[in-house]
Design an enzyme around this catalytic site. Structure first.
Site, short mmCIF file in Angstrom:
data_model
loop_
_atom_site.label_atom_id
_atom_site.label_comp_id
_atom_site.label_asym_id
_atom_site.label_seq_id
_atom_site.Cartn_x
_atom_site.Cartn_y
_atom_site.Cartn_z
N LYS A 178 -81.26 -90.26 -34.99
CA LYS A 178 -82.37 -90.47 -34.06
C LYS A 178 -83.23 -89.21 -33.90
CE LYS A 178 -81.41 -94.78 -33.26
NZ LYS A 178 -82.27 -95.86 -33.76
N TYR A 207 -75.20 -90.63 -34.74
CA TYR A 207 -76.31 -91.30 -34.06
C TYR A 207 -77.39 -90.30 -33.67
CZ TYR A 207 -78.42 -95.04 -31.29
OH TYR A 207 -79.27 -96.01 -30.79
#
Length: 252
Positions: free
Chosen positions: A161, A157
């Site tokens: 991001k 993640y």
């Protein structure tokens, strides 16, 4: 006297990916409430059809298109059949929390494929339409506080991001000559139907609340004003930056 730039979006067309529920649906509603005609996009036709109907019932303008943004060719064909958009909210995303040493190639491809690769090409397709139509648009990526810090069990993640933050900055430079802006919204943990089961782990919930200095989880309403701001003339000089909505998590 100076006049405050408008937060209204009347006459503008907005595309929201991952709009079937949670953050995407709330942000679609916010854009519609500000006057935009919103197209809700997701793989689940039933959810986005219901979302568009709810927006129309509340006197907003909305339609929907079934779209799998991971399928670049299919997304290109679907969006080519629609009028160009003034606003894109690149919201579709996923997560597979697990220790770094346990991440598989399939996990990597699933998370980076949707959160970064699909976002890249969705933005490219929409930006191309803006340029061809001579529109001075706003592209907003739904990032995360995890695009600014690290997190345990969040290697995939965070990678996606942080990559989205870099992509947005580079896009801002390439698109500025066309009057198109690119920014991110970086929220903390937001309580949605998808995330709610995680918070049933009281130890995990306590660790999250310890980091959020305002002492509560985020709600979808906390992001609605942010997306309208970045879509509107009120943020006309903002590009290549991130609006961090994290309750103070990254301030420490």
């Amino acid at each position: 006297m100076p006049t405050t730039p408008s937060f209204r979006l009347d006459g503008r067309r907005a595309l929201v990916t991952g709009a079937g529920r949670g953050i995407g649906l709330a942000c679609a509603a916010a854009l519609a409430q500000a006057g935009a005609h919103v197209t809700l996009a997701a793989r689940s036709g039933e959810e986005i059809a219901a979302g568009a109907e709810a927006i129309r019932a509340a006197c907003g303008q909305a339609d929907w298109v079934r779209l799998d943004v991971s399928d670049v060719a299919g997304t290109t064909r679907s969006l080519a059949a629609l009028a160009p958009f003034d606003i894109l909210l690149n919201n579709a995303g996923t997560n597979r929390p697990k220790p770094f040493t346990e991440v598989s190639e399939e996990d990597y491809d699933a998370v980076l494929g949707l959160n970064l690769r699909a976002a890249f090409f969705a933005a490219q397709i929409v930006a191309g339409g803006m340029i061809a139509a001579g529109l001075r648009g706003s592209i907003i990526h739904m990032g995360s506080q995890m695009g600014h810090v690290g997190g345990a069990r969040r290697s995939l993640y965070c990678a996606s991001k942080w990559g989205l933050e870099g992509l947005s900055k580079a896009m801002a430079l390439d698109l500025a000559p066309h009057g198109i802006r690119s920014n991110t919204i970086a929220p903390t943990f937001i309580e949605t139907p998808m995330t709610r089961p995680f918070f049933e782990d009281k130890t995990f919930l306590a660790s999250v609340l310890d980091k959020i200095k305002l002492g509560r989880l985020g709600s979808v309403e906390d992001l609605m004003g942010a997306v309208v701001f970045l879509a509107s003339d009120a943020s006309a000089l903002m590009t290549g930056t991130s609006l961090i909505v994290d309750g103070g998590w990254t301030a420490e």
